[in-house]
Write a protein that holds these residues in place. Sequence first.
Motif, PDB file in Angstrom:
ATOM      1  N   SER A 100       0.817  -1.212   0.000  1.00 48.28           N
ATOM      2  CA  SER A 100       0.000   0.000   0.000  1.00 48.28           C
ATOM      3  C   SER A 100       0.852   1.263   0.000  1.00 48.28           C
ATOM      4  O   SER A 100       0.336   2.363  -0.222  1.00 48.28           O
ATOM      5  N   GLU A 101       2.168   1.116   0.244  1.00 52.72           N
ATOM      6  CA  GLU A 101       3.073   2.262   0.249  1.00 52.72           C
ATOM      7  C   GLU A 101       3.842   2.396  -1.056  1.00 52.72           C
ATOM      8  O   GLU A 101       4.746   3.242  -1.152  1.00 52.72           O
ATOM      9  N   ALA A 102       3.533   1.587  -2.046  1.00 52.40           N
ATOM     10  CA  ALA A 102       4.252   1.641  -3.322  1.00 52.40           C
ATOM     11  C   ALA A 102       3.949   2.939  -4.058  1.00 52.40           C
ATOM     12  O   ALA A 102       2.862   3.516  -3.934  1.00 52.40           O
ATOM     13  N   THR A 103       4.922   3.399  -4.841  1.00 48.85           N
ATOM     14  CA  THR A 103       4.751   4.575  -5.692  1.00 48.85           C
ATOM     15  C   THR A 103       5.321   4.278  -7.072  1.00 48.85           C
ATOM     16  O   THR A 103       6.130   3.369  -7.249  1.00 48.85           O
ATOM     17  N   LEU A 104       4.908   5.085  -8.041  1.00 49.72           N
ATOM     18  CA  LEU A 104       5.326   4.919  -9.428  1.00 49.72           C
ATOM     19  C   LEU A 104       6.252   6.055  -9.845  1.00 49.72           C
ATOM     20  O   LEU A 104       6.232   7.148  -9.268  1.00 49.72           O
ATOM     21  N   ALA A 105       7.039   5.784 -10.889  1.00 49.95           N
ATOM     22  CA  ALA A 105       7.843   6.818 -11.528  1.00 49.95           C
ATOM     23  C   ALA A 105       7.965   6.480 -13.001  1.00 49.95           C
ATOM     24  O   ALA A 105       8.148   5.311 -13.362  1.00 49.95           O
ATOM     25  N   VAL A 106       7.839   7.494 -13.858  1.00 53.63           N
ATOM     26  CA  VAL A 106       8.052   7.323 -15.295  1.00 53.63           C
ATOM     27  C   VAL A 106       9.507   7.670 -15.571  1.00 53.63           C
ATOM     28  O   VAL A 106       9.939   8.812 -15.390  1.00 53.63           O
ATOM     29  N   LEU A 107      10.276   6.675 -16.012  1.00 51.66           N
ATOM     30  CA  LEU A 107      11.703   6.879 -16.250  1.00 51.66           C
ATOM     31  C   LEU A 107      11.944   7.552 -17.606  1.00 51.66           C
ATOM     32  O   LEU A 107      11.050   7.593 -18.452  1.00 51.66           O
ATOM     33  N   PRO A 108      13.139   8.101 -17.826  1.00 53.28           N
ATOM     34  CA  PRO A 108      13.399   8.830 -19.072  1.00 53.28           C
ATOM     35  C   PRO A 108      13.149   8.019 -20.344  1.00 53.28           C
ATOM     36  O   PRO A 108      12.791   8.592 -21.370  1.00 53.28           O
ATOM     37  N   ASP A 109      13.328   6.686 -20.289  1.00 50.55           N
ATOM     38  CA  ASP A 109      13.086   5.874 -21.484  1.00 50.55           C
ATOM     39  C   ASP A 109      11.652   5.394 -21.597  1.00 50.55           C
ATOM     40  O   ASP A 109      11.330   4.598 -22.483  1.00 50.55           O
ATOM     41  N   GLY A 110      10.769   5.851 -20.711  1.00 47.77           N
ATOM     42  CA  GLY A 110       9.360   5.490 -20.764  1.00 47.77           C
ATOM     43  C   GLY A 110       8.978   4.311 -19.901  1.00 47.77           C
ATOM     44  O   GLY A 110       7.781   4.046 -19.720  1.00 47.77           O
TER      45      GLY A 110
END
Length: 439
Positions: A100-110
């Motif tokens: 429930s503490e997970a987060t997302l990130a969009v990296l430079p290569d998508g």
Amino acid sequence: MTLLPATVPASLLSVHRLDPASAGWGFRVDHAVATAAGETYVLSGLRRCGAHADGSADPAEQDFGYQLITRCTTDGTPTACAVFGQAVPGGAPSVLPESSEATLAVLPDGAIAVSSPPGSTHLLSPDLDEVLVSWPMPWSLTRQEDCREDPFAASIAVTPAGRLLCMVSEYGISNWAGARPNIVAVSGPGTTLGTGHKPVLHAVATLDARTDRQGDADRHTHVRYGDAPVWRGNRPSPSLTQALSELTGTSGSLHGYLDSSMSRPAALGDDLFVVPVFGAMYRSGNRGQEFSFALVDDGGGLRGRLGGLHRYEDSPFTGLNFTVVADPYRGRAFHLNRYGLYAWTADGVLRARIPTADKPFKPLVHFKLLECSPAGELLLAHRKQHLVLRVPVPQDLDGLAPAVEAALKSYGRERTALKKRYAPVNWLWPDSSAVVGHL
């Protein structure tokens, strides 16, 4: 459209024969991020427990806990959904654990990075159909208990130049058991995460420097300070606990920073970051406890704090609202709690305070702040109705209040249109259009 639903694959509801009108299930929105092109990835969780037969082979009688990542187009239409956390009935075990503490990130290569405490990072393809690499760090009391550990970060944020701003956990901090988020670190510009490639992170701040309990196995070789891994005394100094205690004059105080914690750092630029730090939690109540949104540069210097907040009247401890998000392209930071929505410039000056006690903004208490998009939109999730509201932030922060008021006024109209399209029951939004994959 400025409103999009956090949907659930209709196929998943069908296989478990989940009746949204029944009791025993729950849904939450954990995080969301947007790409530069305007697509949105929504991380959510679906769970059922307590009212079903133990050990039953019938999916309709099984408890479950899934997490979902849904990719949506610019108009909010779901196109792909990844399901993980446990095996779907008849399927293989999930590669990714639920958190429930997970987060997302969009990296430079998508690619999409999924990170969760204490330090797991999993890299997914943009279409959510493939796990590219996994660096797991399961919960355990000591590092030596689990030889499968290969951690990367508990959270990742990406700067405009492609630097990865990470929160990293350590074992052996003071008298804490297990791994604890304790290091803020950054990578070099244009960093990519690929199979077999774990980039070096350079530590810029440490929360707690009480590391006498650390042993030889507690080094993370990918997190370095100077020419050596962060370990024991080889770390940025002074610690944030020490620096903020001195800055606020709270050393030795009941409301000081001893045994404090930090939440996900946010990037205000390529070389300036916001690190939210919160004083120790007490069972007797925490409103009025010390907290700081510290400004830290990539050389480890404490530049001060995001200013203008009152320790009691603006307390994030009410309802546990510990998220700060930033817009590194425009140098702005934002925070939402039960008492208001706040906005700062990169120099820490409070430019907007929107009280939730004011009638036009009372609905804000039902939302949590998720992220700021590359286009400068705040992403807010309704806690009960499971809708993500995108609020465009004007260049002049003096115009934030009218922008928020307009978004809240449009919320009901757009929600009505979505209800006609999805026919939700108890605010569970079923979808049959997205391509569903099980990770």
